[in-house]
Design a protein around this motif. Structure first.
Motif, PDB file in Angstrom:
ATOM      1  N   ASN A 207       0.795  -1.231   0.000  1.00  0.00           N
ATOM      2  CA  ASN A 207       0.000   0.000   0.000  1.00  0.00           C
ATOM      3  C   ASN A 207       0.828   1.283   0.000  1.00  0.00           C
ATOM      4  O   ASN A 207       0.270   2.374   0.142  1.00  0.00           O
ATOM      5  CB  ASN A 207      -0.976   0.041   1.189  1.00  0.00           C
ATOM      6  CG  ASN A 207      -2.013  -1.047   1.110  1.00  0.00           C
ATOM      7  OD1 ASN A 207      -2.524  -1.356   0.051  1.00  0.00           O
ATOM      8  ND2 ASN A 207      -2.318  -1.665   2.249  1.00  0.00           N
ATOM      9  N   GLN A 210       0.238   3.745  -4.523  1.00  0.00           N
ATOM     10  CA  GLN A 210      -1.173   3.602  -4.841  1.00  0.00           C
ATOM     11  C   GLN A 210      -1.514   4.458  -6.051  1.00  0.00           C
ATOM     12  O   GLN A 210      -0.666   5.181  -6.576  1.00  0.00           O
ATOM     13  CB  GLN A 210      -2.028   4.008  -3.627  1.00  0.00           C
ATOM     14  CG  GLN A 210      -1.753   3.158  -2.383  1.00  0.00           C
ATOM     15  CD  GLN A 210      -2.622   3.560  -1.211  1.00  0.00           C
ATOM     16  OE1 GLN A 210      -3.765   4.010  -1.381  1.00  0.00           O
ATOM     17  NE2 GLN A 210      -2.099   3.408  -0.001  1.00  0.00           N
ATOM     18  N   SER A 247      -5.080   0.915   6.069  1.00  0.00           N
ATOM     19  CA  SER A 247      -4.384   1.739   5.074  1.00  0.00           C
ATOM     20  C   SER A 247      -5.107   3.065   4.886  1.00  0.00           C
ATOM     21  O   SER A 247      -6.199   3.286   5.408  1.00  0.00           O
ATOM     22  CB  SER A 247      -4.303   1.002   3.732  1.00  0.00           C
ATOM     23  OG  SER A 247      -5.586   0.903   3.143  1.00  0.00           O
TER      24      SER A 247
END
Length: 292
Positions: A207, A210, A247
């Motif tokens: 993550n 992105q 996240s």
């Protein structure tokens, strides 16, 4: 005798007249045929054109052109300096220009707002080692400048695509995909997918890279700007060592000890993150297992 001679003379005269008229008719037919042939030829012939007057579209690129192994239309440029992983300065026909790499984005190293991002220096060093002091080849897509006046090009060095090398080594993500400059976007995505599967570079931290950019808080465990540093960071207790991380896009993921992202994951209770004592407990709380 006189009568016979007169008849012979009349017949000779008649034959002469016939012969003369016949020849004249034949000559006339020949002239007519020649004229008819010329008319037909004139009708069948294409209109005369001056091919040299039809100009090809003006190519505004510098005149030094070459062909890459894949027959891409490129021109040469001398690298002056490397600004960032995805931006360089080149000299084209004696003029220094900034070039922004098309369709890719690397972490920043000296951004006025973002500062230096994780893997930014690695990307810049990679680009520097690859290009510094070299003559490279640039390829235009459709439009060739961005709103900042920088040139937008695909880059090649020693027969290799610079964009592809950055993506392959996990030092860039596919980004800023704006029509009409999308010529190689599909193959770039394919290379990025391989790097993601291998977990290299920016893809080694889940993550971090992105669609909307790079999230250094994922790596550094930063809290929101409104939070007091370290006040809400929780430490594991006893056997409850499974990290439940949330996240920036709200994805709930739990990390087991020994997994790839376990050590870099920080738990911030102010965001709803916590430690779990078992996988079942984490999954009941709505968290999914980390893929690596």
């Amino acid at each position: 005798m006189y009568r016979l001679t007169k008849i012979k003379w009349s017949m000779s005269l008649l034959l002469s007249i016939t012969f003369l008229f016949g020849c004249g008719s034949e000559d006339l037919n020949t002239d007519q045929k020649d004229k008819a042939t010329k008319v037909i030829q004139q009708e069948e012939a294409p209109p005369e054109t001056d091919d040299t007057s039809i100009e090809e579209p003006v190519n505004e690129d510098p005149p030094k052109t070459s062909e890459t192994p894949t027959d891409r239309k490129t021109f040469d440029a001398e690298v002056v300096s490397v600004t960032d992983g995805d931006t360089i300065k080149v000299r084209i026909n004696g003029q220094v220009e900034a070039v922004r790499f098309l369709l890719v984005d690397t972490p920043e190293t000296n951004h006025p707002r973002l500062g230096e991002q994780p893997f930014g220096q690695e990307a810049k060093t990679f680009t520097k080692q690859l290009l510094e002091g070299k003559t490279i080849q640039l390829e235009k897509d459709v439009s060739d400048r961005d709103k900042y006046g920088r040139l937008l090009y695909y880059l090649y060095v020693d027969g290799k695509s610079v964009q592809e090398e950055l993506l392959r080594n996990g030092l860039a993500r596919v980004a800023y995909v704006y029509a009409p400059n999308t010529k190689y976007v599909d193959q770039y995505y394919a290379i990025q997918k391989e790097a993601q599967q291998q977990g290299v570079g920016i893809w080694s931290v889940e993550n971090y890279a992105q669609e909307d950019g790079f999230h250094e808080e994922i790596i550094e465990g930063k809290q929101a700007e409104t939070s007091t540093p370290n006040q809400s960071t929780q430490q594991p207790s006893g056997d409850c060592t499974i990290k439940g991380n949330i996240s920036s896009n709200g994805d709930k993921i739990y990390h087991m000890p020994g997994q790839q992202f376990y050590d870099v994951t920080k738990i911030d209770t102010s965001k709803g993150e916590k430690y779990f004592c078992s996988k079942e407990e984490a999954e009941q709380a709505g968290f999914r297992a980390s893929q690596r």
